[in-house]
Each structure stands twice: as structure tokens, then as C-alpha cells.
Design a protein around this motif. Structure first.
Motif, PDB file in Angstrom:
ATOM      1  N   GLU A  40      -3.815  36.094  22.650  1.00 45.68           N
ATOM      2  CA  GLU A  40      -4.416  36.995  23.389  1.00 45.68           C
ATOM      3  C   GLU A  40      -3.854  36.681  24.785  1.00 45.68           C
ATOM      4  OE1 GLU A  40      -8.503  39.014  23.503  1.00 45.68           O
ATOM      5  OE2 GLU A  40      -8.743  36.936  23.392  1.00 45.68           O
ATOM      6  N   ARG A  41      -3.518  37.574  25.398  1.00 46.36           N
ATOM      7  CA  ARG A  41      -2.968  37.393  26.880  1.00 46.36           C
ATOM      8  C   ARG A  41      -3.609  38.028  28.086  1.00 46.36           C
ATOM      9  NH1 ARG A  41       2.881  37.883  27.075  1.00 46.36           N
ATOM     10  NH2 ARG A  41       2.730  39.055  28.994  1.00 46.36           N
ATOM     11  N   GLN A  42      -4.975  38.542  27.735  1.00 44.59           N
ATOM     12  CA  GLN A  42      -5.499  39.177  28.897  1.00 44.59           C
ATOM     13  C   GLN A  42      -6.053  38.146  29.931  1.00 44.59           C
ATOM     14  OE1 GLN A  42      -5.732  39.928  25.715  1.00 44.59           O
ATOM     15  NE2 GLN A  42      -5.921  42.273  25.638  1.00 44.59           N
ATOM     16  N   THR A  43      -6.633  37.004  29.474  1.00 41.88           N
ATOM     17  CA  THR A  43      -7.131  36.122  29.989  1.00 41.88           C
ATOM     18  C   THR A  43      -6.226  35.366  30.870  1.00 41.88           C
ATOM     19  OG1 THR A  43      -8.602  35.611  28.692  1.00 41.88           O
ATOM     20  CG2 THR A  43      -8.309  33.835  30.052  1.00 41.88           C
ATOM     21  N   PHE A  44      -4.917  34.984  30.489  1.00 42.54           N
ATOM     22  CA  PHE A  44      -3.684  34.507  31.192  1.00 42.54           C
ATOM     23  C   PHE A  44      -3.155  35.451  32.131  1.00 42.54           C
ATOM     24  CE2 PHE A  44      -4.420  32.542  27.184  1.00 42.54           C
ATOM     25  CZ  PHE A  44      -4.195  31.190  27.526  1.00 42.54           C
TER      26      PHE A  44
ATOM     27  N   LEU B 272      -3.091  34.791  36.291  1.00 44.56           N
ATOM     28  CA  LEU B 272      -1.721  34.968  36.809  1.00 44.56           C
ATOM     29  C   LEU B 272      -1.995  35.991  38.358  1.00 44.56           C
ATOM     30  CD1 LEU B 272       1.244  34.573  37.624  1.00 44.56           C
ATOM     31  CD2 LEU B 272       1.774  36.602  35.578  1.00 44.56           C
ATOM     32  N   ALA B 273      -2.770  36.964  37.979  1.00 46.57           N
ATOM     33  CA  ALA B 273      -3.022  37.779  39.176  1.00 46.57           C
ATOM     34  C   ALA B 273      -4.035  37.310  40.198  1.00 46.57           C
ATOM     35  CB  ALA B 273      -3.919  39.139  38.592  1.00 46.57           C
ATOM     36  N   ARG B 274      -4.717  36.248  39.937  1.00 43.69           N
ATOM     37  CA  ARG B 274      -5.613  35.293  40.869  1.00 43.69           C
ATOM     38  C   ARG B 274      -4.682  34.475  41.611  1.00 43.69           C
ATOM     39  NH1 ARG B 274      -8.444  33.094  37.391  1.00 43.69           N
ATOM     40  NH2 ARG B 274     -10.010  34.772  37.098  1.00 43.69           N
TER      41      ARG B 274
ATOM     42  N   THR C 170       1.823  32.332  25.528  1.00 43.24           N
ATOM     43  CA  THR C 170       0.970  33.036  24.725  1.00 43.24           C
ATOM     44  C   THR C 170       1.702  33.628  23.730  1.00 43.24           C
ATOM     45  OG1 THR C 170       1.273  34.856  26.224  1.00 43.24           O
ATOM     46  CG2 THR C 170      -0.958  33.764  26.396  1.00 43.24           C
ATOM     47  N   GLU C 171       3.382  33.748  23.791  1.00 46.23           N
ATOM     48  CA  GLU C 171       4.121  34.155  22.979  1.00 46.23           C
ATOM     49  C   GLU C 171       4.963  32.947  22.357  1.00 46.23           C
ATOM     50  OE1 GLU C 171       7.999  36.617  23.487  1.00 46.23           O
ATOM     51  OE2 GLU C 171       6.543  38.068  22.284  1.00 46.23           O
ATOM     52  N   ILE C 172       4.825  32.683  21.134  1.00 43.02           N
ATOM     53  CA  ILE C 172       5.333  31.300  20.620  1.00 43.02           C
ATOM     54  C   ILE C 172       6.648  31.724  20.018  1.00 43.02           C
ATOM     55  CG2 ILE C 172       5.036  29.247  19.229  1.00 43.02           C
ATOM     56  CD1 ILE C 172       2.060  29.604  19.552  1.00 43.02           C
TER      57      ILE C 172
END
Length: 490
Positions: A110-114, A118-120, A187-189
Motif C-alpha cells: 500500500e502506497r498512500q502512507t509513503f 514524500l509530500a511532507r 512499495t513495489e518489490i
């Protein structure tokens, strides 16, 4: 009228003393005939000639030297797929057991947290950039005032420090943004190597991370390694054997799988360990072998961790004395074979064998080229015994079966229907040990050894002539019976 007495005494009355059963003459007559003919029959068996044997000359022939070991297949590369960031496993992008290429996507987390991290981090970079720009303006103003004498030295020093602090904060913010970008990429292995992937250990929806363990395992497929331990003694023998031929370049490695099939590809030794295993007194040798796809499905024969039989063979065959393995015997004194000397006598030769096969024996010591080795009829031979030698025929097919279900006895070197000795009349047994009554297709009939015109033939059901225990010889008798005396044998 006088009646004949009954054949069986009545119950309660004793039979007369002189009463003879009527069946007695029927048993006595064959017995008397057998006793009367016993003496002439004993004289029927005369001495027989030397046993017939098949020989083959020992000669130097091309032989491929081979030494067998047990090895294990190993992949050149083996990778455990582990998630480098912690998050929910969102997607699996491969089929278990398929071959993958380097860079192919395998899992997605899942990518949303990461993405938010990155935006922060990027916002922090923008703030630090603005602080640095303000610090540079303040520094420029302080420098101008210092040149005109309106500013103080302290103000200039403070402006320089603020500019450097703002620059450092910008570098730190950029580094944090880069780390957030890398974590988002994790997040993409993807597959780090070309190979075959195994089963997945965690399914979609689980929280994965560095502490969750391996998600799957990828092993390379082509080429493969085969590691096998070699005892110190065998390693020294192999080194001495191939030292003058080019060392490891003079050998090829062949493999047999557990089902006994020979692997079509050959390998080459690529590594010899520099230490002896103190627990097993062996040294590890490793060979590399191709493992191309086999069949329309692209399956490969060698699998990581598989046991195989390893054969270390010479790349070029060598000339060595060889004989059939069936000619090699063994007793408490060691390994030996029988040869025929110039006087047609069997002589024992002690042998030292090399690397042999179940069909062929390689002789390192004990035979010379040209020696006549007995390969057929060897069970009838004793050291120093004269033999009737002839060239051995190629290995026959399944033996013919006689009337009693036993193989028809006739050595390859003896003419059909004649004994091994040319002086023995026609119709005698070929081997010398088998009685004439054992001829195939006839039930206990024929002529015994030594009698002319079939004298001494055994009647149906009569026992065979006794054996003295010496191979190739029957029980000899002193006198010859008349020519018309036949059909009585002891």
C-alpha cells in the motif's frame, strides 16, 4: 473240486509260512536284472578329455576412466525476497513457480502512507529553501553595511552563521525527501535476478516488513553448480592421475539423476576448496554445468538442492588392458583370473583392478597383452589342469531350455553333438560333468562317456553315472564290456 487259496489271509488266521505274495516276482526280476548288469555297467565309463573352455586374448583397448561420487545441485544465485518497508501487502504480481526476469514486479505494498511522507518531505525542502534565500539576503546586507562602516562586525558574523544554518537545513530536508522517495519505491518489490520463484509465504492483506521474514525465494536456473566432497585419498589419486594431462582441464563431469538417467550436459570443475573438512577428511569440489530448458514447457532437469551421482571422467580415453568382468574371480587370496599357457594348461594370475564397470574389468597389474584369458567354462577349471581351448563366441542370447527346464549344455568352443575332446565318440556330453541322460529334449536316454556304439546307455529312469568331484571327468572304470552289452548303468 480244489479251490485256489485266497491271496490275502482272513482276519484272525495266520498265512502259511511258505506263502509268497504273487506280486513278489514282479519286483524281484528287475532287481536281479539290475544286479546282473551292474558289473558290466561299471566298466562303461572311461576317462574323458580336457574340459572345453572359451578364451579371449587380453589386449589394450581405449578405456574412459571414471570415478563416482555423490553430489548436490546448487544454484549460482539464491535470493530471499524480503519487504524493506512496513505496510499492508496489496497485490501479488506473479504465478508461483514461474521463471522471472530481473526487474519484473513481484509484490505491491500500500502506497498512500509513503506518498504522504514524500509530500511532507518535499514541503520541508521548500521551507528550508526559503529560509536559505532569506539568510543570503541578510548576509548580503550585513556585508554592505560593513564596507560603509555603518554596520558592526557582530551583525556580519551573525548573518554568515544564519546563512550556513539555512543551507544545512535545506540539505537535510532534501535528504529526507530522497529517503521518502526511496521508501515509496520499495512499495513495489521487483526481482533482483533472473531465476525461478517459489511459493509465496504471505498472502495479500498481511502486514509485511523487514521483520516479517522471506516473502518468496528466487533461485537462478542456468547454469547450475554441483558440489561433491572427495576424500583426501581419492583427491590425491585424481591429482596424480591427471597431473600430466592438464589437471582439471583433462576431466569432464557427468551426472546421473536419482532415476538412473544420465544428464545430457557435461560440466567442468570450477572450484576446489583450500581446506580439508576435519570431520570427514574430505575436500569440496564444485563443477558448473548448463541447465537449459527441456521440452515445450521450458522445464529444466536440474533443481536446486537435488542429489545426483557425479562421475569424474577423463576427457580423452586411455589405452588399458581389459577383459570381461565374468572372467574375474575372487577368493581369500585376492582377485584372479585363469590363463592358458603354451602347454594348454590353466594357470592362475593374481590381478590388480583399475576403475571397472559391471561388464568390463580394467587390469592394472597381472596380465600382459596377448595372454589367453579363460572367459567361458571357467567353473570347470583348476590350476594346472589341461584344457581344450577355443576362441570364445560373443555373449549369447537367452539360453535354450531342455526338457527338464535346464539350459542346454554345450560350450561355445565344442562342435554340436560332440564332446569337448575330439577323441571322445559322438553323442557324448559336451561339458564332461553332465550325464548323457541330461541331453535336452530326451528323458534320461543317450550314451554315457567312454562306450562304443552307445554301450553303457542308461535305461529310462536309471540314475546318472556318479561324479568323482573333479571337473570335466566322470567316474573311470577299469574294464570294457562287450559291444552288445547295453542299457545297464549303475
Amino acid at each position: 473240486m480244489r479251490r485256489n487259496p485266497p491271496a490275502i489271509a482272513l482276519q484272525g488266521r495266520a498265512a502259511p509260512r511258505n506263502a509268497v505274495p504273487r506280486a513278489a516276482p514282479l519286483l524281484v526280476l528287475p532287481l536281479l536284472a539290475l544286479m546282473a548288469g551292474a558289473s558290466p555297467a561299471l566298466a562303461q565309463f572311461g576317462p574323458q578329455g580336457p574340459p572345453a573352455v572359451g578364451i579371449m586374448e587380453a589386449a589394450r583397448r581405449p578405456v574412459t576412466e571414471s570415478t563416482d561420487f555423490v553430489g548436490r545441485v546448487e544454484a549460482l544465485e539464491r535470493v530471499d525476497i524480503i519487504a524493506r518497508v512496513t505496510g499492508y501487502l496489496q497485490e501479488r504480481l506473479f504465478q508461483e513457480g514461474q521463471e522471472v526476469k530481473k526487474g519484473d514486479p513481484l509484490y505491491r505494498i500500500e502506497r498512500q502512507t509513503f506518498e504522504a511522507d514524500l509530500a511532507r518531505a518535499q514541503a520541508t525542502v521548500a521551507s528550508a529553501d526559503a529560509e536559505l534565500a532569506n539568510a543570503r539576503v541578510t548576509l548580503s546586507r550585513a556585508q554592505e553595511l560593513s564596507r560603509t562602516g555603518a554596520g558592526t562586525r557582530v551583525s556580519l558574523d551573525n548573518a554568515v552563521a544564519q546563512e550556513r544554518t539555512a543551507n544545512a537545513q535545506l540539505l537535510s530536508a532534501r535528504a529526507a525527501a530522497r529517503a521518502a522517495e526511496i521508501n515509496l519505491g520499495y512499495t513495489e518489490i521487483t526481482s533482483p535476478i533472473d531465476g525461478k520463484i517459489g511459493r509465496t509465504n504471505l498472502t495479500i492483506g498481511n502486514v509485511v516488513g523487514p521483520s516479517a521474514g522471506s516473502l518468496a525465494v528466487i533461485v537462478s536456473q542456468d547454469p547450475m553448480r554441483v558440489s561433491f566432497p572427495v576424500s583426501q585419498r581419492q583427491a590425491l589419486e585424481l591429482r596424480d592421475r591427471y597431473a600430466g594431462r592438464g589437471g582439471v582441464d583433462a576431466v569432464v563431469i557427468r551426472f546421473r539423476t536419482v532415476d538412473g538417467k544420465t544428464y545430457p550436459q557435461t560440466g567442468r570443475i570450477e572450484f576446489i576448496d583450500n581446506q580439508i573438512n576435519r570431520n570427514t577428511d574430505s575436500i569440496l569440489i564444485r563443477a558448473r554445468v548448463p541447465n537449459p530448458p527441456n521440452g515445450p514447457g521450458g522445464d529444466r532437469q536440474l533443481i536446486d538442492g537435488q542429489f545426483v551421482n557425479v562421475a569424474v571422467e577423463g576427457a580423452e580415453p586411455v589405452q588399458a588392458i581389459t577383459i570381461p568382468r565374468s572372467a574375474v574371480l575372487q577368493d581369500q587370496q585376492g582377485t584372479y583370473a585363469f590363463v592358458v599357457d603354451a602347454e594348454n594348461k590353466a594357470q592362475r594370475r593374481n590381478l590388480r583392478l583399475g576403475r571397472s564397470t559391471p561388464q568390463t574389468a580394467v587390469i592394472e597389474e597381472g596380465l600382459n597383452p596377448g595372454d589367453k584369458v579363460i572367459v567361458e567354462g571357467i567353473q570347470r577349471v583348476r590350476p594346472g589342469q589341461p584344457v581344450n581351448a577355443a576362441a570364445a563366441n560373443p555373449p549369447p542370447g537367452p539360453p535354450a531350455q531342455g526338457a527338464a527346464g535346464t539350459p542346454a549344455a554345450a560350450p561355445a568352443s565344442a562342435p554340436s553333438g560332440n564332446a569337448a575332446n575330439s577323441n571322445t565318440p559322438a553323442g557324448n556330453a559336451a561339458t564332461g560333468n553332465a550325464p548323457a541322460s541330461a541331453a535336452p529334449g530326451r528323458a534320461n536316454q543317450g550314451t554315457a562317456q567312454g562306450g562304443p556304439n552307445g554301450a553303457g546307455a542308461s535305461p529310462p529312469g536309471a540314475p546318472a553315472a556318479p561324479n568323482t568331484g573333479q571337473p570335466g571327468t566322470s567316474q573311470p572304470q577299469a574294464a570294457q564290456p562287450p559291444a552288445n552289452q547295453s542299457g545297464t548303468a549303475r
